[in-house]
Design a protein around this motif. Structure first.
Motif, PDB file in Angstrom:
ATOM      1  N   GLU A  89      84.847  74.504  25.857  1.00 51.62           N
ATOM      2  CA  GLU A  89      84.454  75.192  26.763  1.00 51.62           C
ATOM      3  C   GLU A  89      83.176  74.152  27.648  1.00 51.62           C
ATOM      4  OE1 GLU A  89      81.007  77.027  27.588  1.00 51.62           O
ATOM      5  OE2 GLU A  89      80.580  75.477  26.167  1.00 51.62           O
ATOM      6  N   ARG A  90      82.939  73.431  27.106  1.00 46.85           N
ATOM      7  CA  ARG A  90      82.135  72.581  28.445  1.00 46.85           C
ATOM      8  C   ARG A  90      82.927  71.865  29.648  1.00 46.85           C
ATOM      9  NH1 ARG A  90      76.635  71.944  28.619  1.00 46.85           N
ATOM     10  NH2 ARG A  90      76.673  72.547  26.418  1.00 46.85           N
ATOM     11  N   LEU A  91      83.830  71.495  29.284  1.00 48.24           N
ATOM     12  CA  LEU A  91      84.904  71.000  30.883  1.00 48.24           C
ATOM     13  C   LEU A  91      85.320  72.279  31.637  1.00 48.24           C
ATOM     14  CD1 LEU A  91      85.316  67.530  29.094  1.00 48.24           C
ATOM     15  CD2 LEU A  91      83.851  68.401  30.692  1.00 48.24           C
ATOM     16  N   VAL A  97      84.443  81.315  34.000  1.00 44.75           N
ATOM     17  CA  VAL A  97      84.066  82.474  33.949  1.00 44.75           C
ATOM     18  C   VAL A  97      84.420  83.439  35.122  1.00 44.75           C
ATOM     19  CG1 VAL A  97      82.341  84.007  33.368  1.00 44.75           C
ATOM     20  CG2 VAL A  97      82.106  81.704  32.927  1.00 44.75           C
ATOM     21  N   ASN A  98      84.886  84.626  34.145  1.00 43.30           N
ATOM     22  CA  ASN A  98      85.112  85.455  35.772  1.00 43.30           C
ATOM     23  C   ASN A  98      86.063  85.947  36.516  1.00 43.30           C
ATOM     24  OD1 ASN A  98      83.825  87.405  34.142  1.00 43.30           O
ATOM     25  ND2 ASN A  98      81.523  86.195  35.128  1.00 43.30           N
ATOM     26  N   GLN A  99      86.854  84.106  36.234  1.00 44.99           N
ATOM     27  CA  GLN A  99      88.010  84.268  37.053  1.00 44.99           C
ATOM     28  C   GLN A  99      89.757  85.021  36.446  1.00 44.99           C
ATOM     29  OE1 GLN A  99      88.248  82.004  40.070  1.00 44.99           O
ATOM     30  NE2 GLN A  99      85.855  81.993  39.247  1.00 44.99           N
ATOM     31  N   GLU A 100      89.901  84.949  37.697  1.00 46.24           N
ATOM     32  CA  GLU A 100      91.676  85.950  37.652  1.00 46.24           C
ATOM     33  C   GLU A 100      92.198  84.875  35.883  1.00 46.24           C
ATOM     34  OE1 GLU A 100      92.100  88.296  38.852  1.00 46.24           O
ATOM     35  OE2 GLU A 100      90.608  88.197  40.176  1.00 46.24           O
ATOM     36  N   GLY A 101      92.987  86.157  35.503  1.00 43.54           N
ATOM     37  CA  GLY A 101      93.486  85.996  34.471  1.00 43.54           C
ATOM     38  C   GLY A 101      94.587  84.841  34.792  1.00 43.54           C
ATOM     39  N   ALA A 102      95.352  84.440  35.704  1.00 42.10           N
ATOM     40  CA  ALA A 102      96.163  83.530  35.815  1.00 42.10           C
ATOM     41  C   ALA A 102      95.458  81.989  36.440  1.00 42.10           C
ATOM     42  CB  ALA A 102      96.749  84.184  37.627  1.00 42.10           C
ATOM     43  N   THR A 103      94.635  81.919  37.115  1.00 42.23           N
ATOM     44  CA  THR A 103      93.092  81.104  36.980  1.00 42.23           C
ATOM     45  C   THR A 103      93.105  80.581  35.313  1.00 42.23           C
ATOM     46  OG1 THR A 103      91.979  81.181  38.671  1.00 42.23           O
ATOM     47  CG2 THR A 103      91.484  79.388  37.501  1.00 42.23           C
ATOM     48  N   LEU A 104      92.582  81.072  34.506  1.00 34.96           N
ATOM     49  CA  LEU A 104      92.480  80.668  32.919  1.00 34.96           C
ATOM     50  C   LEU A 104      93.937  80.243  32.523  1.00 34.96           C
ATOM     51  CD1 LEU A 104      90.042  83.793  31.502  1.00 34.96           C
ATOM     52  CD2 LEU A 104      89.574  80.715  32.514  1.00 34.96           C
ATOM     53  N   LEU A 105      95.293  81.499  32.366  1.00 30.74           N
ATOM     54  CA  LEU A 105      96.261  80.530  32.459  1.00 30.74           C
ATOM     55  C   LEU A 105      97.066  79.458  32.465  1.00 30.74           C
ATOM     56  CD1 LEU A 105      99.256  81.506  30.804  1.00 30.74           C
ATOM     57  CD2 LEU A 105     100.027  82.736  32.956  1.00 30.74           C
ATOM     58  N   MET A 106      97.042  79.047  34.043  1.00 27.58           N
ATOM     59  CA  MET A 106      96.923  77.623  34.525  1.00 27.58           C
ATOM     60  C   MET A 106      95.642  76.399  33.970  1.00 27.58           C
ATOM     61  SD  MET A 106      99.552  78.118  35.967  1.00 27.58           S
ATOM     62  CE  MET A 106      99.709  76.080  36.520  1.00 27.58           C
ATOM     63  N   ALA A 107      95.137  76.706  33.450  1.00 24.48           N
ATOM     64  CA  ALA A 107      93.977  75.835  32.545  1.00 24.48           C
ATOM     65  C   ALA A 107      94.206  75.420  31.001  1.00 24.48           C
ATOM     66  CB  ALA A 107      92.208  76.723  32.410  1.00 24.48           C
ATOM     67  N   LEU A 200      78.179  84.278  26.075  1.00 27.54           N
ATOM     68  CA  LEU A 200      79.710  84.007  26.317  1.00 27.54           C
ATOM     69  C   LEU A 200      80.392  82.915  25.860  1.00 27.54           C
ATOM     70  CD1 LEU A 200      82.187  85.125  27.842  1.00 27.54           C
ATOM     71  CD2 LEU A 200      82.192  84.152  29.911  1.00 27.54           C
ATOM     72  N   ASN A 201      79.544  81.766  26.059  1.00 34.33           N
ATOM     73  CA  ASN A 201      79.831  80.503  26.257  1.00 34.33           C
ATOM     74  C   ASN A 201      80.160  80.061  24.470  1.00 34.33           C
ATOM     75  OD1 ASN A 201      80.091  79.757  29.441  1.00 34.33           O
ATOM     76  ND2 ASN A 201      78.099  78.916  28.534  1.00 34.33           N
ATOM     77  N   ARG A 202      79.173  80.368  23.792  1.00 37.47           N
ATOM     78  CA  ARG A 202      78.811  79.970  22.233  1.00 37.47           C
ATOM     79  C   ARG A 202      80.395  81.241  21.701  1.00 37.47           C
ATOM     80  NH1 ARG A 202      76.499  82.658  17.806  1.00 37.47           N
ATOM     81  NH2 ARG A 202      75.762  84.394  19.085  1.00 37.47           N
ATOM     82  N   ILE A 203      80.297  82.718  22.217  1.00 39.95           N
ATOM     83  CA  ILE A 203      81.357  82.913  22.186  1.00 39.95           C
ATOM     84  C   ILE A 203      82.901  82.251  22.094  1.00 39.95           C
ATOM     85  CG2 ILE A 203      83.056  85.497  22.576  1.00 39.95           C
ATOM     86  CD1 ILE A 203      80.819  86.311  20.243  1.00 39.95           C
TER      87      ILE A 203
END
Length: 309
Positions: A89-91, A97-107, A200-203
Protein backbone atom coordinates in the motif's frame (compact mmCIF):
# COMPACT_ATOMS: atom_id res chain seq x y z
CA UNK A 1 -21.24 -46.76 -4.84
CA UNK A 2 -18.49 -46.81 -2.20
CA UNK A 3 -15.83 -46.07 -4.81
CA UNK A 4 -17.92 -43.24 -6.25
CA UNK A 5 -18.38 -41.68 -2.81
CA UNK A 6 -14.67 -42.06 -2.10
CA UNK A 7 -13.86 -40.19 -5.31
CA UNK A 8 -16.54 -37.59 -4.55
CA UNK A 9 -15.17 -36.90 -1.05
CA UNK A 10 -11.65 -36.59 -2.45
CA UNK A 11 -12.88 -34.05 -4.99
CA UNK A 12 -14.72 -32.02 -2.35
CA UNK A 13 -11.61 -31.85 -0.17
CA UNK A 14 -9.43 -30.78 -3.08
CA UNK A 15 -12.09 -28.26 -4.06
CA UNK A 16 -11.97 -26.60 -0.64
CA UNK A 17 -8.23 -26.01 -1.08
CA UNK A 18 -8.83 -24.53 -4.54
CA UNK A 19 -11.46 -22.26 -2.99
CA UNK A 20 -8.98 -21.10 -0.39
CA UNK A 21 -6.49 -19.97 -3.03
CA UNK A 22 -9.25 -18.42 -5.15
CA UNK A 23 -10.41 -16.35 -2.18
CA UNK A 24 -7.20 -14.36 -2.34
CA UNK A 25 -8.04 -13.26 -5.88
CA UNK A 26 -11.61 -12.40 -4.92
CA UNK A 27 -10.57 -10.37 -1.85
CA UNK A 28 -8.15 -8.14 -3.75
CA UNK A 29 -10.55 -7.68 -6.67
CA UNK A 30 -13.43 -6.73 -4.40
CA UNK A 31 -11.31 -4.02 -2.78
CA UNK A 32 -9.39 -2.62 -5.74
CA UNK A 33 -11.18 -3.85 -8.86
CA UNK A 34 -7.95 -5.39 -10.19
CA UNK A 35 -6.95 -8.99 -10.82
CA UNK A 36 -4.07 -9.77 -8.45
CA UNK A 37 -1.46 -11.81 -10.28
CA UNK A 38 0.69 -11.68 -7.13
CA UNK A 39 -1.55 -14.12 -5.24
CA UNK A 40 0.53 -17.15 -6.18
CA UNK A 41 3.72 -15.37 -5.08
CA UNK A 42 2.00 -14.46 -1.81
CA UNK A 43 1.19 -18.12 -1.19
CA UNK A 44 4.81 -19.05 -1.91
CA UNK A 45 6.24 -16.26 0.26
CA UNK A 46 3.94 -17.16 3.17
CA UNK A 47 4.74 -20.87 2.89
CA UNK A 48 8.49 -20.16 2.82
CA UNK A 49 8.18 -17.95 5.90
CA UNK A 50 6.15 -20.57 7.75
CA UNK A 51 8.52 -23.39 6.82
CA UNK A 52 11.70 -21.54 7.76
CA UNK A 53 10.36 -20.03 11.00
CA UNK A 54 9.07 -23.43 12.15
CA UNK A 55 12.60 -24.74 11.52
CA UNK A 56 14.40 -21.82 13.19
CA UNK A 57 12.18 -21.26 16.26
CA UNK A 58 13.18 -24.51 18.08
CA UNK A 59 16.84 -23.63 17.50
CA UNK A 60 16.48 -20.01 18.62
CA UNK A 61 14.26 -20.57 21.66
CA UNK A 62 15.00 -24.19 22.54
CA UNK A 63 11.34 -25.14 22.19
CA UNK A 64 10.61 -28.85 21.91
CA UNK A 65 6.84 -28.66 21.53
CA UNK A 66 5.87 -28.89 17.87
CA UNK A 67 2.54 -27.15 18.49
CA UNK A 68 4.10 -24.17 20.29
CA UNK A 69 6.83 -23.82 17.67
CA UNK A 70 4.25 -23.87 14.86
CA UNK A 71 2.07 -21.29 16.64
CA UNK A 72 5.02 -18.91 17.02
CA UNK A 73 6.09 -19.57 13.41
CA UNK A 74 2.53 -18.89 12.21
CA UNK A 75 2.44 -15.61 14.15
CA UNK A 76 5.79 -14.49 12.74
CA UNK A 77 4.79 -15.49 9.20
CA UNK A 78 1.55 -13.56 9.69
CA UNK A 79 3.53 -10.49 10.73
CA UNK A 80 5.59 -10.88 7.56
CA UNK A 81 2.42 -10.89 5.46
CA UNK A 82 1.14 -7.81 7.31
CA UNK A 83 4.45 -6.10 6.55
CA UNK A 84 4.06 -7.06 2.88
CA UNK A 85 0.53 -5.60 2.86
CA UNK A 86 1.74 -2.33 4.41
CA UNK A 87 4.64 -2.03 1.97
CA UNK A 88 2.40 -2.76 -1.02
CA UNK A 89 0.00 0.00 0.00
CA UNK A 90 2.72 2.46 0.97
CA UNK A 91 5.03 1.97 -2.02
CA UNK A 92 2.65 0.91 -4.81
CA UNK A 93 -1.10 1.31 -4.38
CA UNK A 94 -1.00 4.72 -2.72
CA UNK A 95 0.54 6.16 -5.86
CA UNK A 96 -1.94 4.46 -8.21
CA UNK A 97 -5.26 5.63 -6.80
CA UNK A 98 -7.87 6.12 -9.54
CA UNK A 99 -5.53 4.77 -12.21
CA UNK A 100 -6.70 2.46 -14.99
CA UNK A 101 -7.19 -1.21 -14.20
CA UNK A 102 -4.41 -2.19 -16.59
CA UNK A 103 -1.97 -0.04 -14.60
CA UNK A 104 -2.91 -1.78 -11.35
CA UNK A 105 -2.66 -5.16 -13.08
CA UNK A 106 0.89 -4.43 -14.19
CA UNK A 107 1.70 -3.32 -10.65
CA UNK A 108 0.63 -6.73 -9.30
CA UNK A 109 2.93 -8.40 -11.83
CA UNK A 110 5.79 -6.35 -10.45
CA UNK A 111 4.81 -7.33 -6.90
CA UNK A 112 4.90 -10.98 -8.02
CA UNK A 113 8.52 -10.87 -9.11
CA UNK A 114 9.48 -8.79 -6.08
CA UNK A 115 7.99 -11.30 -3.62
CA UNK A 116 9.57 -14.26 -5.39
CA UNK A 117 12.98 -12.61 -5.34
CA UNK A 118 12.77 -11.40 -1.75
CA UNK A 119 11.43 -14.77 -0.60
CA UNK A 120 14.40 -16.52 -2.17
CA UNK A 121 16.82 -14.03 -0.62
CA UNK A 122 15.37 -14.20 2.90
CA UNK A 123 14.37 -17.84 3.19
CA UNK A 124 16.42 -19.74 0.60
CA UNK A 125 15.51 -21.64 -2.53
CA UNK A 126 15.63 -25.27 -1.43
CA UNK A 127 12.67 -27.59 -0.89
CA UNK A 128 11.36 -27.28 2.67
CA UNK A 129 8.83 -29.25 4.67
CA UNK A 130 6.06 -27.91 6.89
CA UNK A 131 5.03 -30.25 9.68
CA UNK A 132 1.92 -28.86 11.35
CA UNK A 133 1.01 -32.15 12.97
CA UNK A 134 -1.82 -33.15 10.65
CA UNK A 135 -2.17 -36.95 10.54
CA UNK A 136 -1.31 -38.42 7.17
CA UNK A 137 -2.70 -41.92 7.69
CA UNK A 138 -5.88 -42.87 5.82
CA UNK A 139 -9.03 -43.81 7.69
CA UNK A 140 -12.06 -45.90 6.70
CA UNK A 141 -15.52 -44.46 7.33
CA UNK A 142 -19.07 -45.81 6.84
CA UNK A 143 -17.74 -49.36 7.05
CA UNK A 144 -21.09 -50.38 8.51
CA UNK A 145 -22.89 -49.12 5.39
CA UNK A 146 -20.50 -50.19 2.60
CA UNK A 147 -18.39 -53.31 2.56
CA UNK A 148 -14.82 -52.32 3.36
CA UNK A 149 -15.85 -48.72 4.07
CA UNK A 150 -14.77 -45.55 2.28
CA UNK A 151 -11.09 -44.59 2.34
CA UNK A 152 -10.48 -40.98 3.40
CA UNK A 153 -7.10 -39.29 3.81
CA UNK A 154 -6.98 -37.68 7.25
CA UNK A 155 -4.67 -34.89 6.08
CA UNK A 156 -7.06 -33.96 3.30
CA UNK A 157 -9.98 -34.03 5.73
CA UNK A 158 -8.29 -31.73 8.25
CA UNK A 159 -7.11 -29.40 5.49
CA UNK A 160 -10.64 -29.18 4.09
CA UNK A 161 -12.05 -28.41 7.55
CA UNK A 162 -9.49 -25.62 8.10
CA UNK A 163 -10.28 -24.17 4.68
CA UNK A 164 -14.03 -24.39 5.34
CA UNK A 165 -13.75 -22.54 8.68
CA UNK A 166 -11.70 -19.75 7.08
CA UNK A 167 -14.10 -19.46 4.14
CA UNK A 168 -17.10 -19.18 6.47
CA UNK A 169 -15.34 -16.55 8.58
CA UNK A 170 -14.50 -14.46 5.51
CA UNK A 171 -18.05 -14.72 4.21
CA UNK A 172 -19.39 -13.40 7.51
CA UNK A 173 -16.74 -10.64 7.50
CA UNK A 174 -17.79 -9.38 4.09
CA UNK A 175 -21.52 -9.59 4.62
CA UNK A 176 -21.99 -8.57 8.26
CA UNK A 177 -19.26 -6.05 9.14
CA UNK A 178 -18.90 -2.37 8.34
CA UNK A 179 -15.38 -2.93 7.05
CA UNK A 180 -16.65 -5.60 4.69
CA UNK A 181 -19.27 -3.24 3.28
CA UNK A 182 -16.61 -0.55 2.92
CA UNK A 183 -14.48 -2.98 0.94
CA UNK A 184 -17.35 -3.57 -1.47
CA UNK A 185 -17.92 0.17 -1.82
CA UNK A 186 -14.26 0.78 -2.66
CA UNK A 187 -14.37 -1.94 -5.30
CA UNK A 188 -17.42 -0.35 -6.95
CA UNK A 189 -15.99 3.16 -7.20
CA UNK A 190 -12.81 4.51 -5.61
CA UNK A 191 -13.76 8.17 -5.95
CA UNK A 192 -17.31 7.71 -4.68
CA UNK A 193 -16.02 5.74 -1.66
CA UNK A 194 -13.55 8.50 -0.86
CA UNK A 195 -16.24 11.16 -1.21
CA UNK A 196 -18.31 9.60 1.60
CA UNK A 197 -15.31 9.37 3.92
CA UNK A 198 -14.07 5.81 3.39
CA UNK A 199 -10.26 5.86 3.88
CA UNK A 200 -9.05 4.16 0.72
CA UNK A 201 -5.47 3.61 1.89
CA UNK A 202 -6.55 1.95 5.13
CA UNK A 203 -9.05 -0.26 3.32
CA UNK A 204 -6.37 -1.47 0.92
CA UNK A 205 -4.02 -2.30 3.79
CA UNK A 206 -6.78 -4.28 5.50
CA UNK A 207 -7.72 -6.27 2.42
CA UNK A 208 -4.11 -7.08 1.57
CA UNK A 209 -3.58 -8.18 5.19
CA UNK A 210 -6.61 -10.46 4.99
CA UNK A 211 -5.45 -11.80 1.62
CA UNK A 212 -2.02 -12.35 3.18
CA UNK A 213 -3.53 -14.44 5.98
CA UNK A 214 -5.50 -16.45 3.40
CA UNK A 215 -2.27 -16.96 1.44
CA UNK A 216 -0.51 -18.06 4.64
CA UNK A 217 -3.15 -20.67 5.46
CA UNK A 218 -3.18 -21.89 1.85
CA UNK A 219 0.62 -22.02 1.73
CA UNK A 220 0.77 -23.85 5.04
CA UNK A 221 -1.68 -26.53 3.89
CA UNK A 222 -0.22 -26.97 0.38
CA UNK A 223 3.31 -26.90 1.84
CA UNK A 224 2.38 -29.63 4.31
CA UNK A 225 1.00 -31.77 1.49
CA UNK A 226 3.50 -31.11 -1.32
CA UNK A 227 6.53 -29.47 0.30
CA UNK A 228 7.51 -25.81 -0.06
CA UNK A 229 9.26 -25.13 -3.35
CA UNK A 230 9.13 -22.36 -5.90
CA UNK A 231 6.75 -24.27 -8.13
CA UNK A 232 4.20 -23.65 -5.37
CA UNK A 233 3.64 -20.21 -6.89
CA UNK A 234 1.92 -21.93 -9.82
CA UNK A 235 -0.79 -23.26 -7.49
CA UNK A 236 -2.57 -19.98 -8.17
CA UNK A 237 -3.09 -21.14 -11.74
CA UNK A 238 -5.26 -23.93 -10.37
CA UNK A 239 -7.54 -21.28 -8.90
CA UNK A 240 -8.14 -19.41 -12.15
CA UNK A 241 -10.90 -21.74 -13.41
CA UNK A 242 -12.46 -21.56 -9.94
CA UNK A 243 -12.93 -17.79 -10.02
CA UNK A 244 -14.11 -17.92 -13.64
CA UNK A 245 -16.82 -20.38 -12.64
CA UNK A 246 -17.80 -18.73 -9.38
CA UNK A 247 -17.36 -15.09 -10.39
CA UNK A 248 -14.51 -12.74 -9.65
CA UNK A 249 -16.57 -10.67 -7.20
CA UNK A 250 -18.24 -13.44 -5.20
CA UNK A 251 -16.92 -15.10 -2.05
CA UNK A 252 -19.64 -17.79 -2.13
CA UNK A 253 -18.84 -18.20 -5.83
CA UNK A 254 -15.22 -19.04 -4.97
CA UNK A 255 -16.48 -21.78 -2.65
CA UNK A 256 -18.97 -23.29 -5.10
CA UNK A 257 -16.55 -22.96 -8.01
CA UNK A 258 -13.81 -24.71 -6.06
CA UNK A 259 -16.08 -27.60 -5.14
CA UNK A 260 -17.28 -27.97 -8.74
CA UNK A 261 -13.72 -27.99 -10.07
CA UNK A 262 -12.46 -30.38 -7.40
CA UNK A 263 -15.27 -32.90 -7.88
CA UNK A 264 -15.24 -32.53 -11.67
CA UNK A 265 -11.50 -33.20 -11.88
CA UNK A 266 -11.65 -36.34 -9.76
CA UNK A 267 -14.75 -37.84 -11.35
CA UNK A 268 -13.64 -37.08 -14.91
CA UNK A 269 -10.19 -38.57 -14.31
CA UNK A 270 -11.64 -41.75 -12.80
CA UNK A 271 -14.55 -42.33 -15.17
CA UNK A 272 -13.58 -40.56 -18.40
CA UNK A 273 -9.81 -40.81 -18.20
CA UNK A 274 -9.59 -44.52 -19.09
CA UNK A 275 -11.74 -43.90 -22.18
CA UNK A 276 -9.54 -41.16 -23.67
CA UNK A 277 -6.12 -42.15 -22.38
CA UNK A 278 -5.92 -40.34 -19.02
CA UNK A 279 -4.59 -36.92 -18.12
CA UNK A 280 -8.04 -35.33 -18.19
CA UNK A 281 -7.57 -34.01 -14.63
CA UNK A 282 -4.90 -31.61 -15.90
CA UNK A 283 -7.06 -29.77 -18.43
CA UNK A 284 -10.65 -30.47 -17.36
CA UNK A 285 -10.97 -27.31 -15.25
CA UNK A 286 -9.65 -25.03 -17.99
CA UNK A 287 -12.00 -26.44 -20.63
CA UNK A 288 -14.93 -25.96 -18.25
CA UNK A 289 -13.77 -22.39 -17.59
CA UNK A 290 -13.57 -21.75 -21.33
CA UNK A 291 -17.19 -22.87 -21.72
CA UNK A 292 -18.23 -20.42 -19.01
CA UNK A 293 -16.29 -17.61 -20.66
CA UNK A 294 -18.21 -18.25 -23.87
CA UNK A 295 -21.71 -18.47 -22.40
CA UNK A 296 -21.61 -16.84 -18.95
CA UNK A 297 -18.43 -14.75 -18.61
CA UNK A 298 -19.46 -13.25 -15.26
CA UNK A 299 -19.56 -16.73 -13.67
CA UNK A 300 -22.28 -18.35 -11.60
CA UNK A 301 -22.47 -15.65 -8.93
CA UNK A 302 -20.54 -12.76 -10.47
CA UNK A 303 -22.11 -9.42 -11.19
CA UNK A 304 -23.00 -8.65 -14.78
CA UNK A 305 -21.60 -5.21 -15.53
CA UNK A 306 -23.56 -3.06 -17.97
CA UNK A 307 -22.09 0.24 -19.11
CA UNK A 308 -24.65 2.82 -20.22
CA UNK A 309 -23.56 5.62 -22.51
Amino acid sequence: MAFFLETLFGGLMAGMLYSLVALGFVLIFKASGVFNFAQGAMVLFAALAMARFSEWIPQWLGIESLLLANLIAFALAGLCMFAVAWLVERLVLRHLVNQEGATLLMATLGITYFLEGVGQTLFGNSIYQINIGMPKDPVFILDGVFQGGILINKEDLYAALIAAVLVIALSIFFQKTGTGRALRAVADDHQAAQSIGIPLNRIWVIVWCVAGVVALVAGMIWGSKLGVQFSLATVALRALPVIILGGLTSVPGAIIGGLIIGVGEKLSEVYLGPLIGGGIEIWFAYVLALVFLLFRPQGLFGEKIIDRV
